[in-house]
Enzyme design. Structure first.
Site, PDB file in Angstrom:
ATOM      1  N   ARG A  81       1.423  10.476   3.745  1.00  0.00           N
ATOM      2  CA  ARG A  81       0.075  10.977   3.962  1.00  0.00           C
ATOM      3  C   ARG A  81       0.057  11.979   5.106  1.00  0.00           C
ATOM      4  O   ARG A  81       0.827  11.865   6.045  1.00  0.00           O
ATOM      5  CB  ARG A  81      -0.857   9.805   4.314  1.00  0.00           C
ATOM      6  CG  ARG A  81      -1.414   9.106   3.105  1.00  0.00           C
ATOM      7  CD  ARG A  81      -2.048   7.778   3.408  1.00  0.00           C
ATOM      8  NE  ARG A  81      -2.919   7.729   4.581  1.00  0.00           N
ATOM      9  CZ  ARG A  81      -3.627   6.648   4.925  1.00  0.00           C
ATOM     10  NH1 ARG A  81      -3.578   5.555   4.165  1.00  0.00           N
ATOM     11  NH2 ARG A  81      -4.378   6.654   6.000  1.00  0.00           N
ATOM     12  N   ARG A 111       5.895   4.422   5.494  1.00  0.00           N
ATOM     13  CA  ARG A 111       4.998   4.180   4.358  1.00  0.00           C
ATOM     14  C   ARG A 111       4.867   5.438   3.504  1.00  0.00           C
ATOM     15  O   ARG A 111       4.815   6.551   4.018  1.00  0.00           O
ATOM     16  CB  ARG A 111       3.621   3.769   4.891  1.00  0.00           C
ATOM     17  CG  ARG A 111       2.606   3.488   3.804  1.00  0.00           C
ATOM     18  CD  ARG A 111       1.524   2.569   4.309  1.00  0.00           C
ATOM     19  NE  ARG A 111       0.429   3.274   4.946  1.00  0.00           N
ATOM     20  CZ  ARG A 111      -0.699   2.676   5.310  1.00  0.00           C
ATOM     21  NH1 ARG A 111      -0.877   1.394   5.120  1.00  0.00           N
ATOM     22  NH2 ARG A 111      -1.658   3.368   5.881  1.00  0.00           N
ATOM     23  N   ARG A 148     -15.833   0.457  11.076  1.00  0.00           N
ATOM     24  CA  ARG A 148     -14.783   0.833  12.015  1.00  0.00           C
ATOM     25  C   ARG A 148     -15.327   1.134  13.401  1.00  0.00           C
ATOM     26  O   ARG A 148     -14.553   1.456  14.293  1.00  0.00           O
ATOM     27  CB  ARG A 148     -14.104   2.079  11.489  1.00  0.00           C
ATOM     28  CG  ARG A 148     -12.619   1.828  11.166  1.00  0.00           C
ATOM     29  CD  ARG A 148     -12.136   3.035  10.480  1.00  0.00           C
ATOM     30  NE  ARG A 148     -10.775   3.313  10.434  1.00  0.00           N
ATOM     31  CZ  ARG A 148     -10.057   3.315   9.314  1.00  0.00           C
ATOM     32  NH1 ARG A 148     -10.570   2.874   8.194  1.00  0.00           N
ATOM     33  NH2 ARG A 148      -8.838   3.740   9.324  1.00  0.00           N
ATOM     34  N   ARG A 159      -4.306   7.543  15.646  1.00  0.00           N
ATOM     35  CA  ARG A 159      -5.045   6.527  14.867  1.00  0.00           C
ATOM     36  C   ARG A 159      -5.002   5.167  15.561  1.00  0.00           C
ATOM     37  O   ARG A 159      -5.978   4.426  15.560  1.00  0.00           O
ATOM     38  CB  ARG A 159      -4.488   6.414  13.450  1.00  0.00           C
ATOM     39  CG  ARG A 159      -4.951   7.561  12.555  1.00  0.00           C
ATOM     40  CD  ARG A 159      -4.115   7.667  11.307  1.00  0.00           C
ATOM     41  NE  ARG A 159      -4.343   6.589  10.371  1.00  0.00           N
ATOM     42  CZ  ARG A 159      -3.446   6.190   9.463  1.00  0.00           C
ATOM     43  NH1 ARG A 159      -2.268   6.768   9.387  1.00  0.00           N
ATOM     44  NH2 ARG A 159      -3.735   5.217   8.642  1.00  0.00           N
TER      45      ARG A 159
HETATM   46  P1  AMP Z   1      -7.577   4.506   6.186  1.00  0.00           P
HETATM   47  O1  AMP Z   1      -6.979   4.794   4.862  1.00  0.00           O
HETATM   48  O2  AMP Z   1      -8.522   3.335   6.159  1.00  0.00           O
HETATM   49  O3  AMP Z   1      -6.549   4.400   7.279  1.00  0.00           O
HETATM   50  O4  AMP Z   1      -8.512   5.769   6.540  1.00  0.00           O
HETATM   51  C1  AMP Z   1      -7.981   7.064   6.650  1.00  0.00           C
HETATM   52  C2  AMP Z   1      -8.902   7.934   7.491  1.00  0.00           C
HETATM   53  O5  AMP Z   1     -10.196   8.032   6.860  1.00  0.00           O
HETATM   54  C3  AMP Z   1      -9.187   7.418   8.888  1.00  0.00           C
HETATM   55  O6  AMP Z   1      -8.174   7.757   9.821  1.00  0.00           O
HETATM   56  C4  AMP Z   1     -10.515   8.126   9.188  1.00  0.00           C
HETATM   57  O7  AMP Z   1     -10.310   9.501   9.472  1.00  0.00           O
HETATM   58  C5  AMP Z   1     -11.225   8.054   7.845  1.00  0.00           C
HETATM   59  N1  AMP Z   1     -12.027   6.794   7.706  1.00  0.00           N
HETATM   60  C6  AMP Z   1     -11.795   5.783   6.826  1.00  0.00           C
HETATM   61  N2  AMP Z   1     -12.707   4.816   6.962  1.00  0.00           N
HETATM   62  C7  AMP Z   1     -13.533   5.216   7.964  1.00  0.00           C
HETATM   63  C8  AMP Z   1     -14.661   4.630   8.593  1.00  0.00           C
HETATM   64  N3  AMP Z   1     -15.152   3.424   8.226  1.00  0.00           N
HETATM   65  N4  AMP Z   1     -15.251   5.323   9.608  1.00  0.00           N
HETATM   66  C9  AMP Z   1     -14.808   6.546   9.996  1.00  0.00           C
HETATM   67  N5  AMP Z   1     -13.736   7.141   9.449  1.00  0.00           N
HETATM   68  C10 AMP Z   1     -13.094   6.485   8.440  1.00  0.00           C
END
Ligand code: AMP
Length: 212
Positions: free
Chosen positions: A160, A127, A88, A171
């Site tokens: 969530r 969602r 990311r 985000r």
């Molecule tokens: P997601 O479900 O992929 O939207 O991830 C939810 C949250 O987890 C994100 O908003 C970040 O806070 C954290 N997160 C997930 N993947 C990463 C990553 N590769 N690097 C940093 N934070 C992450």
């Protein structure tokens, strides 16, 4: 197949990964799911990640690389993996490149799932996610049969913590600032497949056309 799924929150990375897992057998590896599991279990990792996640900020690169270095060396990753939400940041992409070189592995593609911002905003605010198995629902287009209860595992289906309007907007900004530059990174690596996604199936078709 060894794929990175790139795209803003709500672009459909998880949905595409789940469909590909059924076709190809490669595991979906979602750093978001791993972190949410750690928060729910109250582990040290969960405690370190919780505040950033709730605000919609990124967790530190070191913490993420610690998780992924271990995960990618597990047996079920030998034949392939579908990376959902990782890397990311550019430092994560560079660290992944080094790790894969060390392991003697090559990615097949980094797939950018391109979805318009208004579609994403609508999707994220409607969602809902199962707290048990992670199944994704949508209050408008795909609600569970019984409100708040997962069709698959019976656990509760909730919004969530990071899907409040404020966290969603953060985000999306974080995505534009820190993750969107990965599109250029993987283009230079010759790995980018960019798909204007009209449906999950359109993304699957484009992937299969490129790498079979
Ligand atoms: P997601 O479900 O992929 O939207 O991830 C939810 C949250 O987890 C994100 O908003 C970040 O806070 C954290 N997160 C997930 N993947 C990463 C990553 N590769 N690097 C940093 N934070 C992450």
């Amino acid at each position: 197949m060894k794929l990175i799924l790139l795209g803003a929150p709500g672009a459909g990375k998880g949905t595409v990964a789940k469909l590909l897992t059924k076709i190809d057998g490669s595991p979906q590896i979602s750093t978001g799911d791993i972190l949410r599991g750690a928060v729910a279990a109250g582990t040290e990792l969960g405690k370190q990640a919780q505040a950033a996640m709730k605000a919609g900020d990124l967790v530190s690169d070191d913490l993420i690389m610690g998780i992924m270095e271990q995960r990618l060396q597990e047996d079920d990753c030998k034949a392939g993996y579908l990376l959902d939400g990782f890397p990311r940041t550019i430092p994560q992409a560079e660290a992944l490149k080094k790790l894969l070189n060390k392991m003697g592995e090559k990615l097949d593609a980094a797939v950018e799932i391109d979805v318009a911002r208004d579609v994403i905003l609508d999707r994220l605010t409607t969602r809902r996610t199962c707290t048990g198995c992670g199944e994704i629902y949508n209050v408008k287009s795909n609600p569970p049969a019984v409100e708040g209860v997962c069709d698959k595992c019976g656990a509760s289906v909730v919004q969530r913590d990071d899907e409040t309007e404020e966290a969603i907007s953060n985000r999306l900004n974080v995505y534009n600032d820190q993750t969107a530059p990965l599109v250029g990174f993987y283009k230079e690596e010759g790995l980018l497949l960019s798909v204007k996604a009209t449906s999950s199936q359109s993304v699957i078709d484009a992937i299969q056309a490129k790498i079979g």
